[in-house]
Design an enzyme around this catalytic site. Structure first.
Site, PDB file in Angstrom:
ATOM      1  N   ASP A 122      40.186  41.329  39.003  1.00 26.09           N
ATOM      2  CA  ASP A 122      39.883  40.802  40.476  1.00 26.09           C
ATOM      3  C   ASP A 122      41.114  40.501  41.418  1.00 26.09           C
ATOM      4  OD1 ASP A 122      37.265  40.415  39.519  1.00 26.09           O
ATOM      5  OD2 ASP A 122      37.606  38.477  38.971  1.00 26.09           O
ATOM      6  N   ASP A 139      31.993  43.133  42.216  1.00 26.98           N
ATOM      7  CA  ASP A 139      31.491  41.972  42.165  1.00 26.98           C
ATOM      8  C   ASP A 139      30.435  41.817  43.650  1.00 26.98           C
ATOM      9  OD1 ASP A 139      32.800  40.964  39.870  1.00 26.98           O
ATOM     10  OD2 ASP A 139      34.235  39.916  41.135  1.00 26.98           O
TER      11      ASP A 139
END
Length: 150
Positions: A113, A133
């Protein structure tokens, strides 16, 4: 095969961004963009959203892989009927993003991430995302909004 192209572009785009973050950002480094509203940083998420199931990575990989497989079958069946393009777009977005995150889980043992938002809420500021995401979230919204329409 526009929808297959969407899946491929989302997967490849996030793959490229993750590689750039891995190469150019140190673990504790933070870079502000968009007047400080977005923070670029590197975070290794061993679980699902908000580190859910981080202590069960094998189960998580299996569940994610099964979900991608089932969604891929539904996507293929909808493609054959050419019904509900908004739902097809939503599923394509989820498949591209989900496949990218699953690839990370399988090859690295974690998902990379790399950005968070600066908001007035500290809890939200601590959540780190990747582009996959965002597309999983947006694809889910499209399915909810247009899934019941015929």
């Amino acid at each position: 095969m526009v929808y297959a192209g969407i899946v491929a572009v989302l997967f490849a785009g996030d793959f490229f961004l993750k590689r750039q973050v891995e190469k150019r950002i140190e673990k504790e480094e933070r870079k502000e963009i968009c007047n400080g509203k977005i923070i670029v940083r590197k975070y290794y998420n061993k679980g699902a959203a908000l580190n859910f199931m981080e202590k069960s990575p094998n189960v998580l990989r299996t569940v994610c892989g099964g979900m991608i497989l089932m969604l891929g079958i539904i996507w293929y069946l909808l493609l054959r009927n050419k019904k509900n393009p908004a739902v097809l777009l939503g599923i394509s977005m989820i498949l591209g993003g989900g496949a990218s995150n699953l690839y990370d889980r399988i090859t690295k043992g974690h998902v990379v991430d790399y950005f968070s938002f600066r908001t007035p809420w500290e809890r939200v500021n601590r959540v780190v995302f990747n582009i996959s995401d965002m597309f999983i979230f947006l694809g889910s919204i499209l399915i909810v909004i247009f899934g019941s329409k015929k």
